[in-house]
Scaffold this motif. Structure first.
Motif, PDB file in Angstrom:
ATOM      1  N   TYR A 249      54.247  45.120  42.973  1.00  0.00           N
ATOM      2  CA  TYR A 249      53.115  44.525  43.687  1.00  0.00           C
ATOM      3  C   TYR A 249      51.787  45.098  43.185  1.00  0.00           C
ATOM      4  CZ  TYR A 249      56.486  42.666  47.037  1.00  0.00           C
ATOM      5  OH  TYR A 249      57.515  41.985  47.618  1.00  0.00           O
ATOM      6  N   GLU A 250      51.847  46.310  42.653  1.00  0.00           N
ATOM      7  CA  GLU A 250      50.613  46.976  42.237  1.00  0.00           C
ATOM      8  C   GLU A 250      49.940  46.270  41.061  1.00  0.00           C
ATOM      9  OE1 GLU A 250      48.918  51.367  40.905  1.00  0.00           O
ATOM     10  OE2 GLU A 250      51.064  51.071  41.249  1.00  0.00           O
ATOM     11  N   THR A 251      50.728  45.785  40.102  1.00  0.00           N
ATOM     12  CA  THR A 251      50.149  45.121  38.931  1.00  0.00           C
ATOM     13  C   THR A 251      49.373  43.874  39.347  1.00  0.00           C
ATOM     14  OG1 THR A 251      51.834  45.960  37.416  1.00  0.00           O
ATOM     15  CG2 THR A 251      50.685  43.936  36.774  1.00  0.00           C
ATOM     16  N   GLY A 252      49.938  43.077  40.240  1.00  0.00           N
ATOM     17  CA  GLY A 252      49.244  41.897  40.732  1.00  0.00           C
ATOM     18  C   GLY A 252      47.969  42.249  41.474  1.00  0.00           C
ATOM     19  N   TYR A 253      48.015  43.345  42.236  1.00  0.00           N
ATOM     20  CA  TYR A 253      46.831  43.769  42.995  1.00  0.00           C
ATOM     21  C   TYR A 253      45.740  44.275  42.065  1.00  0.00           C
ATOM     22  CZ  TYR A 253      44.040  45.991  46.638  1.00  0.00           C
ATOM     23  OH  TYR A 253      43.019  46.359  47.489  1.00  0.00           O
ATOM     24  N   ARG A 254      46.130  44.980  40.995  1.00  0.00           N
ATOM     25  CA  ARG A 254      45.148  45.444  40.006  1.00  0.00           C
ATOM     26  C   ARG A 254      44.458  44.261  39.346  1.00  0.00           C
ATOM     27  NH1 ARG A 254      47.801  48.116  35.657  1.00  0.00           N
ATOM     28  NH2 ARG A 254      45.738  48.632  34.880  1.00  0.00           N
ATOM     29  N   LEU A 255      45.247  43.232  39.024  1.00  0.00           N
ATOM     30  CA  LEU A 255      44.650  42.034  38.432  1.00  0.00           C
ATOM     31  C   LEU A 255      43.681  41.384  39.414  1.00  0.00           C
ATOM     32  CD1 LEU A 255      44.683  39.905  36.087  1.00  0.00           C
ATOM     33  CD2 LEU A 255      46.313  38.646  37.492  1.00  0.00           C
TER      34      LEU A 255
ATOM     35  N   VAL B  46      35.849  31.471  54.585  1.00  0.00           N
ATOM     36  CA  VAL B  46      37.226  31.196  55.022  1.00  0.00           C
ATOM     37  C   VAL B  46      38.198  32.152  54.333  1.00  0.00           C
ATOM     38  CG1 VAL B  46      39.104  29.504  54.946  1.00  0.00           C
ATOM     39  CG2 VAL B  46      36.800  28.782  55.593  1.00  0.00           C
ATOM     40  N   LEU B  47      38.040  32.314  53.028  1.00  0.00           N
ATOM     41  CA  LEU B  47      38.928  33.214  52.283  1.00  0.00           C
ATOM     42  C   LEU B  47      38.775  34.655  52.755  1.00  0.00           C
ATOM     43  CD1 LEU B  47      38.484  31.748  48.684  1.00  0.00           C
ATOM     44  CD2 LEU B  47      40.524  31.599  50.130  1.00  0.00           C
ATOM     45  N   TRP B  48      37.568  35.055  53.100  1.00  0.00           N
ATOM     46  CA  TRP B  48      37.340  36.407  53.596  1.00  0.00           C
ATOM     47  C   TRP B  48      38.074  36.628  54.928  1.00  0.00           C
ATOM     48  CZ3 TRP B  48      36.376  41.183  52.671  1.00  0.00           C
ATOM     49  CH2 TRP B  48      35.915  42.036  53.675  1.00  0.00           C
ATOM     50  N   MET B  49      38.070  35.619  55.793  1.00  0.00           N
ATOM     51  CA  MET B  49      38.781  35.744  57.073  1.00  0.00           C
ATOM     52  C   MET B  49      40.288  35.886  56.854  1.00  0.00           C
ATOM     53  SD  MET B  49      36.777  33.256  59.779  1.00  0.00           S
ATOM     54  CE  MET B  49      36.808  31.787  58.739  1.00  0.00           C
ATOM     55  N   PHE B  50      40.823  35.097  55.919  1.00  0.00           N
ATOM     56  CA  PHE B  50      42.248  35.229  55.615  1.00  0.00           C
ATOM     57  C   PHE B  50      42.556  36.614  55.048  1.00  0.00           C
ATOM     58  CE2 PHE B  50      42.537  30.540  55.749  1.00  0.00           C
ATOM     59  CZ  PHE B  50      43.765  30.394  56.394  1.00  0.00           C
TER      60      PHE B  50
ATOM     61  N   ARG C 126      40.939  39.473  55.553  1.00  0.00           N
ATOM     62  CA  ARG C 126      40.875  40.496  56.606  1.00  0.00           C
ATOM     63  C   ARG C 126      42.159  40.525  57.435  1.00  0.00           C
ATOM     64  NH1 ARG C 126      35.641  40.688  60.232  1.00  0.00           N
ATOM     65  NH2 ARG C 126      36.910  42.426  60.999  1.00  0.00           N
ATOM     66  N   ARG C 127      42.721  39.349  57.687  1.00  0.00           N
ATOM     67  CA  ARG C 127      43.938  39.290  58.497  1.00  0.00           C
ATOM     68  C   ARG C 127      45.161  39.792  57.734  1.00  0.00           C
ATOM     69  NH1 ARG C 127      44.018  33.173  60.345  1.00  0.00           N
ATOM     70  NH2 ARG C 127      46.202  33.743  60.696  1.00  0.00           N
ATOM     71  N   ARG C 128      45.175  39.663  56.414  1.00  0.00           N
ATOM     72  CA  ARG C 128      46.382  39.960  55.648  1.00  0.00           C
ATOM     73  C   ARG C 128      46.253  41.207  54.775  1.00  0.00           C
ATOM     74  NH1 ARG C 128      48.278  33.864  53.835  1.00  0.00           N
ATOM     75  NH2 ARG C 128      48.064  32.924  55.914  1.00  0.00           N
ATOM     76  N   ARG C 129      45.103  41.838  54.821  1.00  0.00           N
ATOM     77  CA  ARG C 129      44.841  42.964  53.931  1.00  0.00           C
ATOM     78  C   ARG C 129      45.847  44.098  54.111  1.00  0.00           C
ATOM     79  NH1 ARG C 129      41.676  47.683  54.287  1.00  0.00           N
ATOM     80  NH2 ARG C 129      40.832  48.367  52.261  1.00  0.00           N
ATOM     81  N   GLU C 130      46.101  44.496  55.351  1.00  0.00           N
ATOM     82  CA  GLU C 130      46.991  45.631  55.587  1.00  0.00           C
ATOM     83  C   GLU C 130      48.405  45.342  55.103  1.00  0.00           C
ATOM     84  OE1 GLU C 130      46.197  48.648  56.417  1.00  0.00           O
ATOM     85  OE2 GLU C 130      44.103  47.965  56.422  1.00  0.00           O
ATOM     86  N   GLY C 131      48.888  44.133  55.328  1.00  0.00           N
ATOM     87  CA  GLY C 131      50.232  43.791  54.868  1.00  0.00           C
ATOM     88  C   GLY C 131      50.336  43.798  53.353  1.00  0.00           C
TER      89      GLY C 131
ATOM     90  N   LEU D  49      48.399  45.542  51.243  1.00  0.00           N
ATOM     91  CA  LEU D  49      48.309  46.926  50.777  1.00  0.00           C
ATOM     92  C   LEU D  49      49.606  47.684  51.038  1.00  0.00           C
ATOM     93  CD1 LEU D  49      44.669  47.897  51.828  1.00  0.00           C
ATOM     94  CD2 LEU D  49      45.528  47.268  49.565  1.00  0.00           C
ATOM     95  N   ALA D  50      50.289  47.361  52.125  1.00  0.00           N
ATOM     96  CA  ALA D  50      51.592  47.990  52.392  1.00  0.00           C
ATOM     97  C   ALA D  50      52.601  47.620  51.311  1.00  0.00           C
ATOM     98  CB  ALA D  50      52.097  47.561  53.765  1.00  0.00           C
ATOM     99  N   ASP D  51      52.562  46.362  50.885  1.00  0.00           N
ATOM    100  CA  ASP D  51      53.442  45.941  49.787  1.00  0.00           C
ATOM    101  C   ASP D  51      53.126  46.702  48.503  1.00  0.00           C
ATOM    102  OD1 ASP D  51      54.802  44.111  51.316  1.00  0.00           O
ATOM    103  OD2 ASP D  51      53.569  42.391  50.709  1.00  0.00           O
ATOM    104  N   VAL D  52      51.835  46.886  48.240  1.00  0.00           N
ATOM    105  CA  VAL D  52      51.419  47.598  47.021  1.00  0.00           C
ATOM    106  C   VAL D  52      51.946  49.028  47.043  1.00  0.00           C
ATOM    107  CG1 VAL D  52      49.440  48.474  45.721  1.00  0.00           C
ATOM    108  CG2 VAL D  52      49.377  46.164  46.679  1.00  0.00           C
ATOM    109  N   ARG D  53      51.825  49.686  48.199  1.00  0.00           N
ATOM    110  CA  ARG D  53      52.297  51.075  48.308  1.00  0.00           C
ATOM    111  C   ARG D  53      53.816  51.163  48.189  1.00  0.00           C
ATOM    112  NH1 ARG D  53      48.025  51.176  52.236  1.00  0.00           N
ATOM    113  NH2 ARG D  53      49.513  50.625  53.886  1.00  0.00           N
ATOM    114  N   ALA D  54      54.500  50.064  48.544  1.00  0.00           N
ATOM    115  CA  ALA D  54      55.965  50.082  48.540  1.00  0.00           C
ATOM    116  C   ALA D  54      56.558  49.563  47.236  1.00  0.00           C
ATOM    117  CB  ALA D  54      56.485  49.245  49.715  1.00  0.00           C
TER     118      ALA D  54
END
Length: 542
Positions: A78-84, A213-217, A219-224, A226-231
Motif C-alpha cells: 500500500y505504501e508504494t501507491g501512497y507515495r505515488l 467534494v474530493l477533500w471531504m471524501f 477527510r472521511r477515509r484518510r485514517e483507513g 493510512l492504516a493500510d499503508v502502515r500495515a
C-alpha cells in the motif's frame, strides 16, 4: 473487493459519466439562445486549447494511477501507491501551473492564429479572444491535481468520489456559465466578449467545487488509508523515476487516443475561419459557421455516438479476458457484438438526424441561423458513425495491448484531416471541414481494422453483412421519415418554434417505430441487444 462491489462501482462511474455528458449537452441550448453562434465560436476559441492542454497535463492520469495503485495493493504494498499519490499531487500541480502559464502567455499569439483577419465591424474582436483564452487557463491550476486524487480512490475500487465530484463539477460549472451569461448580457447589458469570458471561467469554479467534494471524501477515509499503508506486508521501495516510468507507460496511450476528437477540432480552430474568409466569407459569417460546426451540430451528433459507445465499451473487459485466456471464438464473438451495437444504434440515429436536420436545429437552436445550421448538421451527422467506430476499435486495440496501432492511426488521421482541410474548405466552404473530418476518420479506422485483423485474426465478413442489413433498414426508415416530415410541414406549417417541434416529434416517432418493427421482424434487434433486453428476442416460428 468482491466482483459485485466492483461491478456496482463501475456502474456508478458509468452513470456519473453519462449524467455529466448529458448535462454538458443540455446547457448548450439555453447558452446558445443567449450568445448566438458567434458566441459559441468564441467559447470554443478558449475551451478547445484548454481541453488539449488539460489532456496533455494529465496524460490519462486517473486511469493510470488507478491501475498502478490497484496493482500494488493486490501485492500487499500500500505504501508504494501512497507515495505515488503524495508526489503525484505535487507533480500535477506543477504541470498544471506550467500549462496554465503557457496558455495565459500565449493567448495573444493563439488569438492571432484563430482570427488573423479581424473585422472591427463584424465578428469577435481579438481582445475578446485573448480574454476568453486567459480566463479558461486559470482552471489548469486546479484540475490536473484532482486527477491524481480521483485515480487514487479508483485504485481502491472506490468510484464514489470520482462519480460525485464529476457530477458536482459539471452542475456548478453549468450553473455558473448560464448565470454569468444572463447577468452580463441581460442585467448589466455587457458585451458578448465579457459574457463568454466569464462563462469559460466556469471551468475553474466547477473545479473548486469538485476539489471540495474530493477533500471531504479524503477527510472521511484518510485514517483507513493510512492504516493500510502502515500495515503493508510488502515494500518494493521503487524509486520515483521507476514509479513514473511505469505510470507514463500506462497513461500515454490512454491520453493520446482520448484526444481524437479534440485534435481534429484543433485543426479546424486554426484553419476554418481564415480559409473561409479567403474564400469570400466575412468574419461574422465564418464564425457563425464555425460555431455551428464546432459546437451546435457537434453536440447533437455526439448523442448517438455516446449512447452506442457506452454500451459497446462495456464489452471491452470481456474482450481482454477472452484474449488473455486464448479463447479466440469468444473473443471474435465479443468484438462482433461491440461493433454491431455501434452500427445498430448509430446508423438509424444519424440517418434520422440528417433527414430531420431542419426541424431539429430549429427546435433546439432557434431559427436565426437555421439555413447554415441545418445544412452543416445534415452533412455532419453521418460522421458520428465514424467517431463511434474509431473509439470502439481503438478501445479494442488497447484491450489487446496493441494501442500503438491506435496511436499511429490517430496521427495519420489528423494529418489527412489537416491536408484536406486546406483543400476542401476552399472548394466546399464550411462543408469542406466536415468532409475532411470524415476522410481523416476513415483513414484512422482503416488502420485500426487492419490492426485488429492482424493481431486478433478478426474477419469482418459477418459484420459487413449485418451492416448492409442495418443500412437497408435505416434507408426504409429515412423514406418514411421524409414522407411524415413533409406531411407534418404541410399540416402544421413551419414558421416558428412550435411548428418545428411538432414536425420533429411526429417524424421521430414514426421513424423510431418503423426501425423498431423492422429490426424486430428481421431478428436484428434480438441478435444485437437480446442478451440485454430479452423481450427483443423474436420467438421461433412454429
Amino acid at each position: 473487493m468482491a466482483n459485485g462491489s466492483l461491478l456496482r462501482g463501475t456502474l456508478i462511474l458509468t452513470l456519473a459519466t453519462f449524467i455529466s455528458k448529458t448535462l454538458g449537452l443540455i446547457y448548450i441550448f439555453p447558452f446558445t439562445a443567449m450568445v448566438g453562434q458567434q458566441g459559441l465560436a468564441l467559447y470554443t476559441y478558449g475551451y478547445l486549447p484548454y481541453t488539449i492542454l488539460l489532456s496533455l497535463a494529465t496524460m490519462g492520469v486517473p486511469m493510470a494511477v488507478s491501475k498502478f495503485v490497484s496493482k500494488y495493493r493486490a501485492l500487499g504494498d500500500y505504501e508504494t501507491g501512497y507515495r505515488l499519490f503524495r508526489s503525484g499531487i505535487v507533480v500535477m500541480a506543477v504541470t498544471g501551473f506550467v500549462a496554465a502559464a503557457a496558455l495565459f502567455l500565449l493567448a495573444p499569439v493563439m488569438a492571432g492564429w484563430i482570427i488573423s483577419n479581424p473585422d472591427e465591424l463584424e465578428g469577435n474582436q481579438m481582445s475578446d479572444v485573448v480574454f476568453t483564452i486567459r480566463m479558461v487557463s486559470i482552471a489548469l491550476l486546479i484540475i490536473p491535481a484532482m486527477s491524481i486524487v480521483r485515480g487514487f480512490f479508483q485504485g481502491y475500487q472506490s468510484m464514489g468520489p470520482t462519480a460525485v465530484s464529476q457530477v458536482v463539477e459539471q452542475i456548478v460549472r453549468i450553473v455558473f456559465i448560464l448565470a454569468s451569461a444572463f447577468l452580463v448580457l441581460y442585467l448589466l447589458e455587457g458585451t458578448l466578449g465579457t459574457a463568454v469570458g466569464l462563462a469559460v471561467f466556469g471551468a475553474f469554479i466547477g473545479g473548486l467545487a469538485s476539489a471540495a467534494v474530493l477533500w471531504m471524501f479524503w477527510r472521511r477515509r484518510r485514517e483507513g488509508i493510512l492504516a493500510d499503508v502502515r500495515a503493508s506486508t510488502v515494500q518494493h521501495n521503487l524509486s520515483y523515476q521507476t514509479m513514473y516510468k511505469e505510470l507514463i507507460a500506462y497513461a500515454l496511450p490512454l491520453s493520446f487516443v482520448g484526444l481524437a476528437i479534440p485534435l481534429f477540432q484543433f485543426v479546424d480552430l486554426f484553419t476554418f475561419n481564415d480559409l473561409l474568409q479567403a474564400g469570400g466569407y466575412s468574419q461574422g459569417e465564418a464564425e457563425t459557421a464555425y460555431g455551428v460546426f464546432a459546437q451546435s451540430a457537434h453536440k447533437l451528433i455526439l448523442i448517438p455516438m455516446a449512447l452506442a459507445t457506452a454500451m459497446s465499451i462495456n464489452l471491452i473487459p470481456s474482450i481482454t479476458n477472452a484474449y488473455t485466456e486464448g479463447s479466440r471464438e469468444h473473443l471474435h464473438h465479443q468484438m462482433t457484438q461491440a461493433f454491431q451495437i455501434v452500427l445498430f444504434l448509430t446508423i438509424p440515429a444519424v440517418v434520422g438526424l440528417s433527414v430531420l436536420a431542419l426541424p431539429a436545429f430549429g427546435t433546439l437552436y432557434g431559427f436565426e441561423d437555421l439555413g447554415t445550421g441545418s445544412t452543416i448538421l445534415r452533412h455532419y451527422a453521418p460522421v458520428a458513425v465514424l467517431f463511434a467506430l474509431f473509439s470502439v476499435s481503438a478501445a479494442m486495440l488497447q484491450g489487446l495491448n496493441e494501442q500503438k496501432y491506435a496511436v499511429a492511426a490517430l496521427i495519420i488521421g489528423v494529418v489527412v484531416k489537416l491536408g484536406l482541410n486546406v483543400w476542401w474548405i476552399g472548394l466546399f466552404g464550411p462543408l469542406g471541414a466536415v468532409y475532411a473530418t470524415a476522410a481523416g476518420y476513415v483513414a484512422a479506422i482503416a488502420i485500426n481494422f487492419w490492426a485488429l485483423r492482424k493481431t486478433a485474426d478478426y474477419a469482418f465478413g459477418h459484420l459487413v453483412k449485418r451492416s448492409i442489413l442495418f443500412v437497408s433498414m435505416a434507408a426504409a426508415m429515412a423514406a418514411a421519415v421524409w414522407v411524415v416530415r413533409e406531411g407534418a410541414v404541410e399540416f402544421f406549417g413551419f414558421s416558428g418554434w412550435s411548428d418545428a417541434f411538432l414536425v420533429l416529434v411526429f417524424s421521430v416517432a414514426a421513424g423510431g417505430l418503423l426501425y423498431f418493427v423492422l429490426s424486430y421482424r428481421t431478428g436484428a434487434a434480438g441478435e444485437v441487444l437480446g442478451s440485454r433486453f430479452a423481450f427483443l428476442r423474436r420467438p421461433p416460428r412454429s
